[in-house]
Design an enzyme around this catalytic site. Structure first.
Site, PDB file in Angstrom:
ATOM      1  N   VAL A   1      -4.098  23.661  17.957  1.00  0.00           N
ATOM      2  CA  VAL A   1      -3.820  22.236  18.090  1.00  0.00           C
ATOM      3  C   VAL A   1      -3.861  21.793  19.548  1.00  0.00           C
ATOM      4  CG1 VAL A   1      -2.453  22.230  15.993  1.00  0.00           C
ATOM      5  CG2 VAL A   1      -1.313  22.592  18.170  1.00  0.00           C
ATOM      6  N   GLU A   2      -3.765  22.721  20.480  1.00  0.00           N
ATOM      7  CA  GLU A   2      -3.872  22.359  21.885  1.00  0.00           C
ATOM      8  C   GLU A   2      -5.324  22.143  22.301  1.00  0.00           C
ATOM      9  OE1 GLU A   2      -1.862  21.612  24.224  1.00  0.00           O
ATOM     10  OE2 GLU A   2       0.086  22.081  23.349  1.00  0.00           O
ATOM     11  N   SER A   3      -6.197  23.091  21.951  1.00  0.00           N
ATOM     12  CA  SER A   3      -7.576  23.013  22.466  1.00  0.00           C
ATOM     13  C   SER A   3      -8.611  23.655  21.568  1.00  0.00           C
ATOM     14  CB  SER A   3      -7.633  23.705  23.832  1.00  0.00           C
ATOM     15  OG  SER A   3      -7.428  25.105  23.684  1.00  0.00           O
TER      16      SER A   3
END
Length: 463
Positions: free
Chosen positions: A196-198
């Site tokens: 979900v970050e990158s």
């Protein structure tokens, strides 16, 4: 007798009514019957207008401005990413995840026929000291509420192809992350936070100027020992950034005591989450998520992580292929002077693009000039060759850095040095003192005979 009682149970539980349709009379009486045919029917548990979450927005990531390679080139340089030929676009509803238990003579309720879905963490099972697969499937708290279901649909339908690429890329780095998290005694499921970050993209760069697979801001990165300057940005280094993320997550958990709060703080900052808890007199993430004390992005961050974890741990259930991906491996060579990737590629035959993929932290495609012993990552099995041929590569000369010039903006005088507009409260003595002239000269330049001047009029200061 059982049939009448089961029908009564169905009426009392409308949410589970679909299960009765799949139960034939022979199944209820214990007789053998062929299993019902499997069909690719769409999800039957559609969310109503009362439980549909607000529109889900995916974080935007862009490549850093100093990256000369395009996104397509970066993706092409990574391990091959096979895509399912005919992926399913339907999300299994919560009801479809329920499994029937065999009917026995002691069955008293319709709900006794069902086991909870695998996504739901059964905290009461641990309280009753009962070991179950559902309770131990996840090592961080996971729930399956409407918000999480909405994010599952988003990942599985709206950006399915992209999410599949994220899963494949994560598989490439997973052995590395697992070993680091194990050293810090972190739950292994926290690896899905990088999805979900990158999407575990080392070159991800957000609008907030967070960079790397773990999306560190520059200030936080330096606090946790990462180098960020014009030559090196270790937020992009898969190894060093993962170590920093593990340290940060461990510190956040020690501060808040729960992983949902720790993850919320990872997104918003520990200060904002701490203030929200104090203001709301709350103790959990679910409590502050109901307030306006944290941003919508943070409110959706934890459900988004849960949705990504559910899919990543059950890829077959959602139609995502599980392919063998080459793990991230490398060897290191000590470089004592600045050398460009192209020069190394010319003398060793190693692909220039492969060197870029293995060393994403080097912003200018060359080892830094201010590091006496830089550890350059090279493909496995090439270390000795590179060490033997490295002396043949020329020293790289960096172009001078463009130092930003700070221009001091001086506010111009509202009036010209030759003219002055009289303001309310001005007098001839005050104006004369301001411009360092005598009152007599000021009156002479403006043909004034008396001491009175009118606000708004213009006076000649100098000829």
């Amino acid at each position: 007798m059982h049939a009448r009682f089961l029908v009564a149970g169905v009426r009392a539980l409308p949410l589970l009514s679909f299960c009765l349709v799949s139960l034939s009379w022979p199944a209820l009486t214990g007789a053998e019957s062929p299993p019902p045919p499997q069909t690719d029917a769409p999800a039957t548990a559609e969310m109503t207008s009362t439980d549909v979450p607000s529109p889900i927005q995916e974080p935007d990531y862009s490549l850093d401005e100093d990256d000369h390679a395009t996104a397509a080139e970066l993706e092409a340089a990574e391990p091959p990413a096979p895509v399912a030929s005919e992926p399913s676009t339907e999300v299994p509803p919560a009801e479809a995840l329920l499994q029937l238990k065999p009917l026995t003579g002691t069955t008293a309720r319709f709900t006794d026929l069902l086991t909870p879905p695998a996504e739901v963490v059964q905290e009461e099972a641990s309280a009753q000291d009962q070991e179950s697969d559902e309770a131990t499937a996840y090592n961080v708290p996971i729930v399956l509420d409407p918000s999480v279901q909405g994010h599952i649909r988003f990942f599985n339908v709206s950006i399915r192809n992209r999410f599949e690429q994220w899963l494949i890329r994560l598989s490439h780095y997973r052995p590395l992350v697992d070993s680091i998290f194990s050293e810090f005694q972190l739950p292994s499921d926290l690896i899905y936070l990088s999805l979900v970050e990158s999407g575990f993209n080392p070159h991800a760069y957000s609008r907030a100027r967070a960079a790397g697979p773990w999306q560190f801001m520059k200030g936080t990165a330096k606090v946790y020992g990462l180098r960020v300057d014009s030559y090196v940005d270790e937020r992009r280094d898969p190894v060093k950034s993962t170590v920093a993320a593990a340290r940060y997550l461990r510190d956040l958990y020690d501060l808040f005591g729960t992983w949902p709060l720790a993850m919320a703080a990872y997104n918003a900052g520990e200060g904002k989450v701490m203030r929200a808890l104090h203001t709301a007199q709350a103790e959990s993430f679910s409590d502050i998520a109901k307030t306006r004390l944290i941003r919508r992005e943070t409110k959706e961050y934890v459900p988004r992580f849960m949705a990504a974890t559910i899919i990543a741990k059950n890829p077959d259930r959602y139609g995502f292929p599980q392919n063998d991906v080459q793990p991230h491996q490398f060897e290191e060579v000590v470089v004592k002077r600045p050398i460009h990737f192209k020069a190394i590629a010319n003398v060793t035959g190693i692909s220039y693009q492969e060197l870029k993929v293995l060393n994403p932290e080097l912003r200018r495609d060359a080892t830094p000039p201010d590091d006496a012993e830089y550890h350059l990552k090279v493909p496995v099995g090439t270390r000795e060759k590179v060490e033997q041929l490295l002396d043949r590569a020329p020293t790289h000369k960096f172009a001078p850095l463009q130092v930003p010039v700070r221009v001091r903006h001086v506010k111009p005088e509202p009036e010209s040095s030759h003219w002055y507009r009289v303001r309310v409260g001005d007098s001839l003595e005050r104006i004369a003192k301001r411009f360092n002239i005598s009152v007599k000269t000021l009156k002479s330049n403006n043909n004034l005979t008396g001491p009175t001047i009118k606000a708004g009029s213009r006076l000649v200061i100098a000829n």
